[in-house]
Write an enzyme that holds these catalytic residues in place. Structure first.
Site, short mmCIF file in Angstrom:
data_model
loop_
_atom_site.label_atom_id
_atom_site.label_comp_id
_atom_site.label_asym_id
_atom_site.label_seq_id
_atom_site.Cartn_x
_atom_site.Cartn_y
_atom_site.Cartn_z
N TYR A 1 103.41 25.49 1.74
CA TYR A 1 102.70 26.28 0.94
C TYR A 1 103.64 27.43 0.31
O TYR A 1 103.89 27.86 -0.92
CB TYR A 1 101.57 26.97 1.39
CG TYR A 1 100.75 28.09 0.70
CD1 TYR A 1 99.78 27.75 -0.24
CD2 TYR A 1 101.12 29.52 0.91
CE1 TYR A 1 99.24 28.84 -1.07
CE2 TYR A 1 100.45 30.34 0.25
CZ TYR A 1 99.51 30.13 -0.85
OH TYR A 1 98.97 31.18 -1.48
N ASP B 1 94.71 22.29 -1.07
CA ASP B 1 93.61 22.71 -2.10
C ASP B 1 94.33 23.55 -3.06
O ASP B 1 93.81 23.26 -4.42
CB ASP B 1 92.57 23.74 -1.46
CG ASP B 1 93.25 24.65 -0.56
OD1 ASP B 1 93.24 25.96 -0.92
OD2 ASP B 1 93.42 24.31 0.68
N LYS C 1 89.35 21.04 6.10
CA LYS C 1 89.10 22.47 5.65
C LYS C 1 88.74 22.11 3.99
O LYS C 1 89.44 21.67 3.29
CB LYS C 1 90.20 23.36 5.66
CG LYS C 1 89.83 24.70 5.08
CD LYS C 1 91.15 25.51 4.56
CE LYS C 1 92.10 24.77 3.73
NZ LYS C 1 93.26 25.88 3.36
#
Length: 520
Positions: free
Chosen positions: A260, A295, A367
């Site tokens: 990320y 996500d 998640k």
């Protein structure tokens, strides 16, 4: 539970490629350390606080070691040898270095220095193990909410206001409180000190703020008879330090992704790969669940076209996590409900993607993120979008459920917005609690065919990444349509090669038996 017909051999091929990809990166990066890993190490050995100019003492100490040409040995043996030689605590050594009254030197007896460093590290490991036991005690005596756990954010910028909102959220039904970090903290190459009240868009991640919020959630948990988990952000240039602070203050979850920071914060690839291993190792030992950030890929890439990149990244993140000692139940692998709501049958594709992830990772604490990209400010439509998201979550038995907010496209949520979101999720979860056990997917139907397509595309892309290497894939923009290079980004100057005599006691103590040699 309803199941899609998926080719187990394909899943195995994808996982085998991901394992090889992660191992390639690990074998290269394990020859290096970073200033942040060493700062995390001295924190775990007892160094904290700031100097007269508010510069954190871990920074002052590690910078001094580097100036003296000693950091390649590892901070731990040099610090331990100095403590023994002068009869000082780790904190006093750091204070004297900061004042310029003590110059550190190469240990005369490296074996003795290592032994002392290991003894100091054992004391901290016992403290962290005690925190883990305390969490287990609360879970056994207070219990916890049913999955999907409701995950709710607070982001006032003021830790004391965050605490008020967190208490209210827990009493309304939240199971997890995430304290959003102040904007830009991930790019700070130091950790602020003390309780803070002036964050922007969130509250600074500091050890004192962790301690204050942990105490508040323990108190409200006793009141309502349910353990409330605490989450923060273990990412950015200080990833290992934040992991260390979270372990010391009994956080329960950490946003802790292997890629990320590279992709979305332009943090140097080498820095991130080294830091993520150490930070995840600490989280694993502390019993903390990590949350990965796939996500986010769907906020910059199309959720239909790029669905396979999410699964591919999850598989890579899973293998990095195993190398750091994390167990499947500690892997909060991330994905999201982000398909354009105008797409016909989009709900079917959302269901296919979520069910595919659930079946590929049956033991993981998945998640699931709410719709954000296509929230328009129409709060009534937004509330419906969130209800559909809630439906997919309970139907596919997700674990960590981030609450959607009907005001997502308007402003930072008010307490009343959160209340309505909690009520929406609780209603859907309750009325559909056992629906998953009462339905079947049509064999060969649209949902199953879509899942099989995404799985095949995942196998193909992982085979390609295994051939070219992960750094090349990231440079190509494979994930989130964003390109980063091996030598680009922030923080490369904090990466250094380990000396032949390098030593850090924590991998030896924290990694499971059998994994220690791999991280030597």
């Amino acid at each position: 539970m309803a199941q899609l017909q998926l080719d187990a051999a394909q899943i195995d091929r994808a996982r085998t490629s991901a394992r090889a990809i992660a191992r390639q990166v690990f074998d290269t990066m394990n020859r290096r350390t970073t200033t942040t890993v060493e700062r995390a190490t001295v924190r775990l050995l007892g160094v904290d606080g700031v100097d007269e100019n508010q510069i954190p003492l871990p920074n002052r100490l590690v910078d001094h070691l580097r100036e003296q040409g000693l950091l390649g040995l590892g901070a731990a043996p040099v610090l331990a040898a100095t403590m023994s030689q002068h009869g000082l605590t780790a904190q006093t050594v750091a204070e004297r270095v900061a004042k310029g009254t003590l110059v550190l030197e190469r240990p005369a007896d490296l074996e003795a220095a290592r032994a002392h460093a290991k003894a100091l590290a054992k004391t901290m490991c016992e403290r962290i193990a005690g925190n883990r036991a305390q969490r287990d005690h609360y879970l056994q005596t207070l219990g916890e909410g049913k999955a999907p756990w409701l995950y709710l954010i607070v982001a006032t910028g003021n830790i004391y206001e965050d605490i008020k909102q967190a208490r209210a959220a827990a009493e309304q039904g939240a199971d997890i409180i995430a304290v959003i970090r102040s904007t830009g903290q991930s790019l700070l190459d130091y950790v602020p000190f003390g309780a803070t009240t002036e964050g922007f868009g969130g509250t600074y991640a500091t050890q004192e703020n962790f301690k204050l919020m942990r105490a508040a959630l323990d108190e409200v948990g006793q009141k309502i008879g349910r353990y409330i988990r605490l989450t923060n952000y273990c990412s950015g240039l200080c990833m290992p330090e934040i992991a260390a602070m979270g372990a010391m203050e009994r956080l329960d979850m950490m946003l802790n992704d292997s890629m990320y920071g590279i992709i979305f914060r332009d943090i140097n690839m080498q820095r991130t790969f080294v830091d993520q291993f150490f930070s995840r190792m600490v989280n694993a030992y502390a019993g903390i669940i990590i949350n990965t950030g796939e996500d986010n890929y769907l906020t910059t890439a199309d959720a239909v076209e790029a669905a396979h990149t999410v699964l591919a990244s999850q598989l890579i993140n899973e293998q990095f996590a195993y190398l750091s000692g994390l167990q499947p139940e500690q892997m909060g692998l991330g994905h999201a409900f982000e398909i354009n709501p105008e797409l016909e049958n989009g709900f079917l594709w959302e269901l296919a993607h979520a069910q595919l992830v659930r079946q590929v990772f049956p033991q993981a604490s998945l998640k699931y993120m709410p719709p954000t990209k296509f929230m328009t400010g129409n709060i009534f439509k937004g509330h419906v979008q969130d209800a559909l998201f809630n439906t997919v979550s309970v139907l596919t038995q997700q674990n960590i459920h981030l609450l959607g907010m009907m005001t997502e496209a308007i402003h930072t949520p008010f307490i009343q917005d959160r209340f309505l979101s909690v009520q929406n999720a609780k209603y859907v979860f309750s009325t559909m609690r056992d629906l998953h056990a009462e339905i079947q997917f049509t064999p060969g139907g649209q949902i199953e065919r879509r899942a099989q397509q995404v799985l095949q595309e995942t196998v193909d892309i992982l085979a390609e990444i295994e051939r070219t290497g992960l750094p090349a894939a990231i440079a190509k923009g494979t994930f989130a349509d964003i390109s980063r290079t091996l030598t680009g980004g922030k923080g490369l100057d904090g990466v250094l090669d380990k000396d032949a005599d390098y030593y850090n006691p924590f991998p030896e103590l924290m990694l499971p038996q059998g994994a220690q040699g791999a991280a030597a």
